[in-house]
Scaffold this active site. Structure first.
Site, PDB file in Angstrom:
ATOM      1  N   THR A  12      64.087  39.227  10.043  1.00 56.08           N
ATOM      2  CA  THR A  12      63.478  38.712   8.655  1.00 56.08           C
ATOM      3  C   THR A  12      64.246  38.962   7.499  1.00 56.08           C
ATOM      4  O   THR A  12      64.405  38.296   6.601  1.00 56.08           O
ATOM      5  CB  THR A  12      62.173  39.270   8.763  1.00 56.08           C
ATOM      6  OG1 THR A  12      61.488  38.709   9.905  1.00 56.08           O
ATOM      7  CG2 THR A  12      61.402  38.925   7.403  1.00 56.08           C
ATOM      8  N   SER A  53      64.760  38.813  16.365  1.00 52.19           N
ATOM      9  CA  SER A  53      64.939  39.618  17.474  1.00 52.19           C
ATOM     10  C   SER A  53      64.360  39.560  18.828  1.00 52.19           C
ATOM     11  O   SER A  53      64.930  39.781  19.894  1.00 52.19           O
ATOM     12  CB  SER A  53      64.863  41.030  16.847  1.00 52.19           C
ATOM     13  OG  SER A  53      63.482  41.255  16.816  1.00 52.19           O
ATOM     14  N   THR A  86      62.603  43.278  13.106  1.00 52.95           N
ATOM     15  CA  THR A  86      61.760  44.472  13.734  1.00 52.95           C
ATOM     16  C   THR A  86      61.080  44.338  14.885  1.00 52.95           C
ATOM     17  O   THR A  86      60.457  45.289  15.435  1.00 52.95           O
ATOM     18  CB  THR A  86      60.621  44.366  12.442  1.00 52.95           C
ATOM     19  OG1 THR A  86      59.852  43.371  12.534  1.00 52.95           O
ATOM     20  CG2 THR A  86      61.159  44.909  11.228  1.00 52.95           C
ATOM     21  N   ASP A  87      61.202  43.006  15.297  1.00 49.41           N
ATOM     22  CA  ASP A  87      60.035  42.938  16.832  1.00 49.41           C
ATOM     23  C   ASP A  87      60.632  43.800  17.820  1.00 49.41           C
ATOM     24  O   ASP A  87      59.766  44.317  18.553  1.00 49.41           O
ATOM     25  CB  ASP A  87      60.008  41.256  17.082  1.00 49.41           C
ATOM     26  CG  ASP A  87      59.138  40.481  16.253  1.00 49.41           C
ATOM     27  OD1 ASP A  87      58.743  41.106  15.348  1.00 49.41           O
ATOM     28  OD2 ASP A  87      58.933  39.416  16.268  1.00 49.41           O
TER      29      ASP A  87
HETATM   30  N1  ASP Z   1      60.655  38.045  14.132  1.00 47.67           N
HETATM   31  C1  ASP Z   1      61.330  38.840  13.130  1.00 47.67           C
HETATM   32  C2  ASP Z   1      62.580  39.583  14.239  1.00 47.67           C
HETATM   33  O1  ASP Z   1      62.121  40.431  14.632  1.00 47.67           O
HETATM   34  C3  ASP Z   1      60.448  39.867  12.589  1.00 47.67           C
HETATM   35  C4  ASP Z   1      61.343  40.751  11.608  1.00 47.67           C
HETATM   36  O2  ASP Z   1      62.371  40.854  11.716  1.00 47.67           O
HETATM   37  O3  ASP Z   1      60.723  41.366  10.762  1.00 47.67           O
HETATM   38  O4  ASP Z   1      63.340  39.047  14.161  1.00 47.67           O
END
Ligand code: ASP
Length: 334
Positions: A12, A53, A86-87
């Site tokens: 993100t 991710s 973050t995932d």
């Molecule tokens: N869907 C995103 C990822 O993990 C979420 C994030 O980065 O917060 O790439």
């Protein structure tokens, strides 16, 4: 104060609107341009990937691990920051931590709000990560997020949307970043690092199977039929399932499959209390209890053990060694 290498992988923090939703598409230079640099910090960017991710594979993660090692081979580098979605951040960070034996800190960070959002969290998280990489030593791999610094081991994404997205539900943060300073008040206990694995032609398959009321052994058998060399059983409670699943675990272990036992409960250790399909029987069948590690990191520990050794016995030993570290404790509670 420090020469920091920033390795960017997407997420993100590198995401923009794609017409129907957000996705990572910014390169490392663009991500870096979002944040001010702490005074005295200089940055070099390694633009590794730009993906959301959940799309990461073991091949991506091993490439990241190798890049971290190559970067640290330069004694002039003072620390590393990895920007990551973050995932699955907890998985990549733990993989790097398991193989990290260097005083210099590797700091993972990301964002809950996309690039360019007014008052987005990406720039502050990146700034804090740079400061942490430049000013700390001996912490291993950490996650800097929302003003806190967490040990990679045990830390999971605990919030889908809130800015304070990471925590170790069974431990405490190592420290916090406030007023331009990193205050560290706990040290992680880390086992001996695993050697850097060779890049396998084909990564070993490691599946997770979650138990629930009415759960049977069908999904576990399907994982084995698909060629899984490792399985994480995400059991109920303190690590419990059914006698049918115990039988399936026993036959998987007899075939050389590495089985780890985690739980779907957010906090607390897997513990041998119950029989009739409980953790007592699953452990007797050969499943390795993963303490307070949650499923994603238990899976990474299994993957690392498979890459570190060849025989089922040596793999089990490598897994036990990778697990053998208590979560960070605040000195006051020690
Ligand atoms: N869907 C995103 C990822 O993990 C979420 C994030 O980065 O917060 O790439």
């Amino acid at each position: 104060m420090g020469r920091i290498v920033v390795i960017t992988t997407g997420g993100t923090i590198a995401s923009r609107w794609q017409g129907s939703g957000f996705a990572a598409d910014a390169d490392g230079r663009e991500v870096m341009a979002t944040a001010p640099l702490p005074e005295g910090v200089t940055v070099e960017v390694v633009d590794l990937f730009s993906v959301n991710s959940p799309r990461l594979t073991t091949a991506h993660q091993l490439t990241l691990l190798r890049t971290v090692h190559e970067t640290l081979a330069d004694p002039g580098v003072d620390g590393i920051v990895v920007t990551h979605g973050t995932d699955t951040l907890e998985e990549s960070a733990f993989l790097v931590d398991l193989h990290h034996e260097d005083e210099r800190t590797v700091v993972f960070t990301g964002a809950q709000l996309p690039m360019g959002t007014e008052d987005g969290d990406g720039p502050a998280n990146l700034y804090d990560a740079l400061l942490t990489a430049a000013t700390t030593r001996g912490l291993g791999v950490v996650v800097a997020f929302a003003g806190r610094v967490h040990a990679a081991r045990g830390t999971v994404k605990t919030q889908t949307l809130a800015a304070d997205a990471f925590a170790d539900p069974s431990g405490v943060p190592l420290g916090r970043v406030r007023f331009g300073e990193v205050a560290v008040d706990a040290r992680p206990r880390r086992p001996e690092a695993l050697p850097l694995p060779a890049l396998p032609e084909r990564a070993p398959r490691v599946d997770m199977v979650m138990h629930h009321a009415d759960g049977d052994a069908v999904l576990l058998e399907a994982a084995l039929a698909a060629g899984a060399q490792g399985v994480v059983l995400v059991a109920t409670g303190a690590g419990n399932a059914t006698p049918e699943i115990v039988a399936a675990v026993e036959s998987a272990v007899a075939r050389g499959v590495l089985v780890a036992l985690s739980t779907r409960v957010p906090a607390g250790p897997v513990t041998e209390i119950y029989t009739h399909g409980g953790a007592v029987d699953l452990v007797a069948a050969g499943a390795v209890p993963t303490g307070t590690l949650r499923a994603g990191q238990a899976r990474i520990a299994v993957l690392a053990a498979l890459l570190a050794a060849d025989s089922p016995e040596a793999r089990t030993e490598a897994l036990r060694a990778a697990l053998d570290a208590a979560p960070a404790k605040h000195p006051a509670s020690a």
